[in-house]
Design a protein around this motif. Structure first.
Motif, short mmCIF file in Angstrom:
data_model
loop_
_atom_site.label_atom_id
_atom_site.label_comp_id
_atom_site.label_asym_id
_atom_site.label_seq_id
_atom_site.Cartn_x
_atom_site.Cartn_y
_atom_site.Cartn_z
N ASP A 68 0.86 -1.19 0.00
CA ASP A 68 0.00 0.00 0.00
C ASP A 68 0.90 1.23 0.00
O ASP A 68 0.94 1.99 0.96
CB ASP A 68 -0.88 -0.06 1.26
CG ASP A 68 -1.93 1.03 1.30
OD1 ASP A 68 -1.77 2.06 0.59
OD2 ASP A 68 -2.90 0.88 2.06
N VAL A 71 -1.06 5.22 0.01
CA VAL A 71 -1.79 5.78 1.15
C VAL A 71 -1.08 5.46 2.47
O VAL A 71 -0.70 6.36 3.22
CB VAL A 71 -3.25 5.28 1.18
CG1 VAL A 71 -3.96 5.73 2.45
CG2 VAL A 71 -4.00 5.81 -0.06
N HIS A 128 -7.18 2.30 -1.46
CA HIS A 128 -5.78 2.61 -1.16
C HIS A 128 -4.86 2.30 -2.33
O HIS A 128 -3.83 2.94 -2.50
CB HIS A 128 -5.29 1.80 0.06
CG HIS A 128 -5.82 2.31 1.36
ND1 HIS A 128 -5.32 1.90 2.57
CD2 HIS A 128 -6.81 3.19 1.64
CE1 HIS A 128 -5.97 2.51 3.56
NE2 HIS A 128 -6.89 3.29 3.02
N SER A 164 -12.63 4.80 3.40
CA SER A 164 -11.42 4.74 4.23
C SER A 164 -11.13 6.16 4.65
O SER A 164 -11.25 7.09 3.86
CB SER A 164 -10.24 4.18 3.44
OG SER A 164 -9.03 4.46 4.12
N ALA A 169 -6.87 8.38 0.69
CA ALA A 169 -7.69 7.25 0.24
C ALA A 169 -8.79 7.74 -0.69
O ALA A 169 -9.35 8.82 -0.47
CB ALA A 169 -8.30 6.52 1.44
N SER A 171 -12.30 6.94 -1.70
CA SER A 171 -13.41 6.09 -1.26
C SER A 171 -14.37 5.73 -2.38
O SER A 171 -15.17 4.80 -2.23
CB SER A 171 -14.15 6.75 -0.10
OG SER A 171 -13.32 6.77 1.04
#
Ligand SMILES: [Zn+2]
Length: 287
Positions: A68, A71, A128, A164, A169, A171
């Motif tokens: 990840d 993010v 993410h 998130s 992030a 969403s």
């Protein structure tokens, strides 16, 4: 276990927090300042986690980790973190790993390598990792290759759905409707729908869940006391609901508190046992 169930919590986070971006660490620490040393210690020592699980009455826990970089700050190289961590106790620790479809050069091979390390599920996090869960229909071929490999090898795929709150992030990629495509195109793939689209997309989550029998609902991140508010017809799919908490994510104080709240819901003992214990044994057989 003092609740009388052999509980599997399919969704907790054990991640290399030292890799995380400063703003992410800040969001994680908020409300947990006094426990932060312990949470950091857990990153290095599975025994500290097993102690906490013992106190919470949790038999097994699914350790969520995945690359990840955008993010959270977890690099692609860290995809094997949970697998190595869980080697201390493979009976009780179920490691998840990830292959980042925008970074990998060998999607199927990377899935195989994670499985060789003992991974029990692959995690995909669209908000993410910055793509919709069906992005293989629009050119992200590596994502299709990952699903195909997991389907072929019987590896469950957990997909984050819902919003998130971490900085950066996106969403909009949290809509579970995108998993309708995935379930149609990969009919033998076991899909775990994390968080049930919380809190914006729960109707969509329930729709795809009822439509596709290979889809399971992971209730982590939903306040347990509100579960029947969000899913009034939960009992219709009780044979495909998996217990999870998202501990120690924002707003989740401890695993035991969530279990206690869940046990106050007006559900039958049969449904409670299915959700806390036996459904998870179908997706993650005991080893
Ligand atoms: Zn989570």
């Amino acid at each position: 276990m003092d609740q009388g169930f052999r509980i599997t919590d399919v969704h907790i986070h054990v991640q290399p927090w030292r890799e995380a971006k400063p703003l992410v660490v800040e969001a994680m620490r908020r409300g947990k300042e006094s426990e932060w040393d312990l949470l950091s210690q857990i990153t290095d020592d599975p025994r500290a986690l097993l102690d906490i699980m013992d106190r919470a009455g949790v038999w097994r826990a699914g350790l969520v980790h995945y690359p990840d970089p955008d993010v959270m700050g977890f690099s692609a190289a860290s995809g094997t973190f949970a697998a190595r961590y869980a080697q201390m106790n493979p009976e009780r620790l179920l490691p998840y790993g990830g292959v980042h479809p925008r970074i990998t050069r060998d999607p199927a091979g990377d899935v195989d390598r994670l499985m060789d390390l003992g991974i029990r599920a692959l995690k995909i996090h669209p908000p993410h990792q910055m793509f919709p869960a069906n992005a293989y229909t629009a050119g992200l071929d590596a994502l299709g290759a990952i699903y195909r490999r997991c389907e072929k090898r019987g590896l469950p795929v957990m997909v984050h759905t819902g919003t998130s709150i971490f900085p950066g992030a996106r969403s909009k990629y949290g809509n579970p409707m995108e998993l309708d495509d995935v379930a149609i195109d990969f009919p033998d793939l076991t899909i775990l729908l994390a968080h049930g689209g919380r809190p914006l997309y729960m109707e969509e989550a329930f729709f795809v869940l009822r439509r596709h029998k290979n889809m399971w609902l992971d209730v982590s991140g939903i306040p347990p006391g509100r579960l029947l508010h969000y899913f009034p017809r939960l009992t219709e799919v009780a044979d495909r609901v998996l217990w999870g908490t998202d501990w120690p994510g924002p707003g989740v104080r401890d695993m035991k508190q969530n279990i206690d709240q869940f046990l106050t819901l007006p559900l039958s003992d049969v449904d409670r046992k299915a959700i806390l214990e036996t459904n998870a044994l179908v997706v993650f057989p005991a080893r």
